[in-house]
Motif scaffolding. Structure first.
Motif, PDB file in Angstrom:
ATOM      1  N   PRO A 101       2.310 -39.335  57.807  1.00  0.00           N
ATOM      2  CA  PRO A 101       3.635 -38.704  57.904  1.00  0.00           C
ATOM      3  C   PRO A 101       4.643 -39.461  58.754  1.00  0.00           C
ATOM      4  N   LEU A 102       4.204 -40.188  59.796  1.00  0.00           N
ATOM      5  CA  LEU A 102       5.196 -40.863  60.636  1.00  0.00           C
ATOM      6  C   LEU A 102       5.994 -41.906  59.854  1.00  0.00           C
ATOM      7  N   PRO A 103       5.370 -42.896  59.204  1.00  0.00           N
ATOM      8  CA  PRO A 103       6.197 -43.876  58.474  1.00  0.00           C
ATOM      9  C   PRO A 103       6.955 -43.275  57.312  1.00  0.00           C
ATOM     10  N   VAL A 104       6.425 -42.208  56.697  1.00  0.00           N
ATOM     11  CA  VAL A 104       7.164 -41.562  55.611  1.00  0.00           C
ATOM     12  C   VAL A 104       8.420 -40.894  56.155  1.00  0.00           C
ATOM     13  N   LEU A 105       8.309 -40.234  57.312  1.00  0.00           N
ATOM     14  CA  LEU A 105       9.488 -39.616  57.911  1.00  0.00           C
ATOM     15  C   LEU A 105      10.519 -40.665  58.305  1.00  0.00           C
ATOM     16  N   VAL A 106      10.050 -41.769  58.866  1.00  0.00           N
ATOM     17  CA  VAL A 106      10.973 -42.810  59.318  1.00  0.00           C
ATOM     18  C   VAL A 106      11.663 -43.468  58.133  1.00  0.00           C
ATOM     19  N   ILE A 107      10.890 -43.925  57.152  1.00  0.00           N
ATOM     20  CA  ILE A 107      11.510 -44.615  56.018  1.00  0.00           C
ATOM     21  C   ILE A 107      12.318 -43.633  55.181  1.00  0.00           C
ATOM     22  N   GLY A 108      11.906 -42.366  55.183  1.00  0.00           N
ATOM     23  CA  GLY A 108      12.695 -41.356  54.488  1.00  0.00           C
ATOM     24  C   GLY A 108      14.081 -41.215  55.080  1.00  0.00           C
ATOM     25  N   GLU A 109      14.175 -41.300  56.404  1.00  0.00           N
ATOM     26  CA  GLU A 109      15.488 -41.220  57.047  1.00  0.00           C
ATOM     27  C   GLU A 109      16.319 -42.467  56.753  1.00  0.00           C
ATOM     28  N   VAL A 110      15.673 -43.633  56.774  1.00  0.00           N
ATOM     29  CA  VAL A 110      16.403 -44.876  56.496  1.00  0.00           C
ATOM     30  C   VAL A 110      16.921 -44.880  55.060  1.00  0.00           C
ATOM     31  N   LEU A 111      16.074 -44.444  54.125  1.00  0.00           N
ATOM     32  CA  LEU A 111      16.413 -44.552  52.710  1.00  0.00           C
ATOM     33  C   LEU A 111      17.090 -43.311  52.152  1.00  0.00           C
ATOM     34  N   GLY A 112      16.898 -42.161  52.796  1.00  0.00           N
ATOM     35  CA  GLY A 112      17.477 -40.932  52.285  1.00  0.00           C
ATOM     36  C   GLY A 112      16.577 -40.184  51.328  1.00  0.00           C
ATOM     37  N   VAL A 113      15.263 -40.252  51.519  1.00  0.00           N
ATOM     38  CA  VAL A 113      14.301 -39.524  50.690  1.00  0.00           C
ATOM     39  C   VAL A 113      14.009 -38.182  51.353  1.00  0.00           C
ATOM     40  N   PRO A 114      14.192 -37.059  50.665  1.00  0.00           N
ATOM     41  CA  PRO A 114      13.950 -35.750  51.277  1.00  0.00           C
ATOM     42  C   PRO A 114      12.511 -35.584  51.755  1.00  0.00           C
ATOM     43  N   GLU A 115      12.363 -34.937  52.897  1.00  0.00           N
ATOM     44  CA  GLU A 115      11.040 -34.774  53.490  1.00  0.00           C
ATOM     45  C   GLU A 115      10.098 -33.987  52.594  1.00  0.00           C
ATOM     46  N   GLU A 116      10.644 -33.016  51.862  1.00  0.00           N
ATOM     47  CA  GLU A 116       9.774 -32.158  51.049  1.00  0.00           C
ATOM     48  C   GLU A 116       9.140 -32.890  49.873  1.00  0.00           C
ATOM     49  N   ASP A 117       9.593 -34.111  49.600  1.00  0.00           N
ATOM     50  CA  ASP A 117       9.043 -34.874  48.476  1.00  0.00           C
ATOM     51  C   ASP A 117       7.894 -35.784  48.882  1.00  0.00           C
ATOM     52  N   ARG A 118       7.576 -35.851  50.172  1.00  0.00           N
ATOM     53  CA  ARG A 118       6.700 -36.913  50.644  1.00  0.00           C
ATOM     54  C   ARG A 118       5.274 -36.791  50.121  1.00  0.00           C
ATOM     55  N   ALA A 119       4.751 -35.577  49.961  1.00  0.00           N
ATOM     56  CA  ALA A 119       3.365 -35.431  49.516  1.00  0.00           C
ATOM     57  C   ALA A 119       3.197 -35.951  48.084  1.00  0.00           C
ATOM     58  N   ALA A 120       4.127 -35.579  47.214  1.00  0.00           N
ATOM     59  CA  ALA A 120       4.042 -36.049  45.827  1.00  0.00           C
ATOM     60  C   ALA A 120       4.196 -37.560  45.762  1.00  0.00           C
ATOM     61  N   LEU A 121       5.140 -38.108  46.536  1.00  0.00           N
ATOM     62  CA  LEU A 121       5.352 -39.551  46.522  1.00  0.00           C
ATOM     63  C   LEU A 121       4.131 -40.295  47.036  1.00  0.00           C
ATOM     64  N   ARG A 122       3.472 -39.730  48.036  1.00  0.00           N
ATOM     65  CA  ARG A 122       2.258 -40.381  48.538  1.00  0.00           C
ATOM     66  C   ARG A 122       1.214 -40.453  47.440  1.00  0.00           C
ATOM     67  N   ASP A 123       1.023 -39.364  46.703  1.00  0.00           N
ATOM     68  CA  ASP A 123       0.018 -39.346  45.645  1.00  0.00           C
ATOM     69  C   ASP A 123       0.362 -40.353  44.550  1.00  0.00           C
ATOM     70  N   TRP A 124       1.621 -40.384  44.125  1.00  0.00           N
ATOM     71  CA  TRP A 124       2.006 -41.286  43.042  1.00  0.00           C
ATOM     72  C   TRP A 124       1.880 -42.743  43.461  1.00  0.00           C
ATOM     73  N   THR A 125       2.364 -43.079  44.651  1.00  0.00           N
ATOM     74  CA  THR A 125       2.304 -44.477  45.070  1.00  0.00           C
ATOM     75  C   THR A 125       0.867 -44.901  45.365  1.00  0.00           C
ATOM     76  N   TYR A 126       0.039 -43.976  45.828  1.00  0.00           N
ATOM     77  CA  TYR A 126      -1.381 -44.308  46.006  1.00  0.00           C
ATOM     78  C   TYR A 126      -1.995 -44.700  44.673  1.00  0.00           C
ATOM     79  N   ARG A 127      -1.683 -43.940  43.640  1.00  0.00           N
ATOM     80  CA  ARG A 127      -2.290 -44.210  42.336  1.00  0.00           C
ATOM     81  C   ARG A 127      -1.802 -45.528  41.729  1.00  0.00           C
ATOM     82  N   VAL A 128      -0.505 -45.808  41.820  1.00  0.00           N
ATOM     83  CA  VAL A 128      -0.024 -47.053  41.196  1.00  0.00           C
ATOM     84  C   VAL A 128      -0.471 -48.279  41.985  1.00  0.00           C
ATOM     85  N   GLY A 129      -0.856 -48.112  43.237  1.00  0.00           N
ATOM     86  CA  GLY A 129      -1.348 -49.237  44.023  1.00  0.00           C
ATOM     87  C   GLY A 129      -2.843 -49.418  43.961  1.00  0.00           C
TER      88      GLY A 129
END
Length: 412
Positions: free
Chosen positions: A147-175
């Motif tokens: 959660p720490l780097p997701v919160l930080v990069i989310g603030e830099v990029l403008g990604v809503p916090e409530e989306d972080r769990a789904a984004l983690r799952d998707w990016t884990y799978r494509v990587g």
């Protein structure tokens, strides 16, 4: 060639270093058969890795038809579009794309994030302490390192916090290698990422903020990004913005918990010692196992009787280069003191790459670790592992590396 390399093998993911050490004895690069039926040249030496990363004869534009043949589909089209980011480009396209984002990662802007990073990290550590008090055991990756780097990069990029769990799952799978997941999981993730970023960019067009995505969307005029480039840049900055730091934090915690003497020295040593810990973790447990794939645009002689033919797939293995015994004495030992000041300071590691594609977020990743790790271990000085290190599952693949979970308990 050696036996086919299967990056989805859990044993390889947990400890690939003996394999890389054997490859290194074969020369500057070794041709390796892969479990997906293709083959590639793996560069494992430190000097050769830096040379290849700075050599324009190794193109970042992916080779055509690399890996298994993939039939046309919505998922394949989404994958191809999101892969058009600057890590998969050469000059002059790469220079243009990098120039559009570099302003967000200047030393001044990154350093200005220190108070915010400290605030976010302190809140996460308090939450982790609460979980430990309530449940006895908690996963340090889920509660802190992710959660720490997701919160930080989310603030830099403008990604809503409530989306972080789904984004983690998707990016884990494509990587991850497709063989490590259920059938169809990777293709579905590419489509979900494409749909998400398309919707996010449209939101930024309607209601821009002060974040980097908004700036990129609003600057899409002459010399800016077209729609396809915006989608690819969104994917790259988010994926790179948290994956490296998540693995850095998780691997640092694991190494310190399994080296209590080094943890004690860090807690007594102040900022300089913590900075050395961060550098040694980056070297010893490279969060990026390998670079993006490259291809030779002409035959390249690496010396030592090794010539890579034209149009060959090439992977620079950063994790292997960082354990090259010719440049790092006792490379398998965790020794933060090698990065303390003085004439004996170790060679710069290659964890963030080298040359024109050197990681834009290197300073941000270092800052997050240097701020967060002391907070974690000062608040929870009796933290300990709740599982054996050999039991921990690791991220499969050749791109990123780190423990997928890190169960801990507080013995205090």
């Amino acid at each position: 060639m050696p036996q086919p390399l299967n990056p989805a093998d859990p044993a390889f993911a947990r400890d690939p270093f003996p394999y890389y050490a054997r490859l290194r004895t074969q020369g500057p690069a070794a041709r390796v058969a892969l479990a997906n039926g293709s083959d590639a040249w793996l560069v494992t030496g430190y000097r050769q890795a830096r040379e290849v990363l700075a050599d324009p004869r190794f193109s970042n534009v992916p080779p055509q038809g690399a890996g298994r043949p993939k039939p046309d589909s919505a998922a394949q089209r989404a994958r191809a579009l999101l892969a058009r980011h600057m890590l998969n480009s050469d000059a002059p396209d790469h220079i243009r794309l990098r120039r559009l984002t570099v302003a967000a990662f200047t030393p001044r802007r990154v350093d200005a994030l220190r108070p915010r990073i400290a605030h976010l990290a302190a809140g996460l550590v308090d939450g982790l302490a609460g979980r430990l008090d309530r449940d006895g055991i908690a996963d340090l990756v889920d509660a802190f390192a992710f959660p720490l780097p997701v919160l930080v990069i989310g603030e830099v990029l403008g990604v809503p916090e409530e989306d972080r769990a789904a984004l983690r799952d998707w990016t884990y799978r494509v990587g991850s290698p497709a063989d490590a997941l259920e059938p169809g999981a990777v293709d579905a993730a590419w489509q979900q990422l494409y749909a998400y970023f398309a919707a996010l960019i449209e939101r930024k067009r309607r209601t821009p903020g002060e974040d980097l995505f908004s700036t990129l969307v609003q600057d899409a005029g002459e010399g800016g990004l077209d729609d396809a480039e915006l989608l690819a840049m969104a994917f790259l900055l988010l994926f790179a913005g948290y994956e490296t730091t998540m693995n850095l934090l998780a691997s640092a915690a694991l190494l310190l918990l399994t080296h209590p003497g080094q943890l004690a020295l860090a807690r007594r040593g102040g900022e300089e010692r913590w900075a050395a810990v961060v550098e040694e973790v980056l070297r010893h447990a490279s969060p990026l196992e390998g670079t993006t794939w490259r291809r030779t645009v002409e035959p390249v002689d690496l010396g030592g009787g090794t010539e890579i033919p034209a149009e060959a797939s090439v992977l620079v293995v950063l994790a292997a280069a960082n354990r090259d015994p010719e440049h790092f004495p006792a490379p398998d030992d965790f020794r933060p003191e090698r990065y303390l000041g003085g004439p004996d300071r170790a060679a710069p590691h290659a964890a963030f790459g080298h040359g024109p594609h050197f990681c834009l977020g290197a300073r941000l990743a270092r800052l997050e670790a240097a701020v967060a790790l002391p907070l974690l271990f000062d608040r929870l000085p009796e933290l300990s592992l709740a599982a054996g290190p050999a039991e921990l599952p690791y991220r499969p693949g050749l791109l990123v590396r780190g423990p997928r979970s890190l169960p801990v308990r507080n013995v205090g």
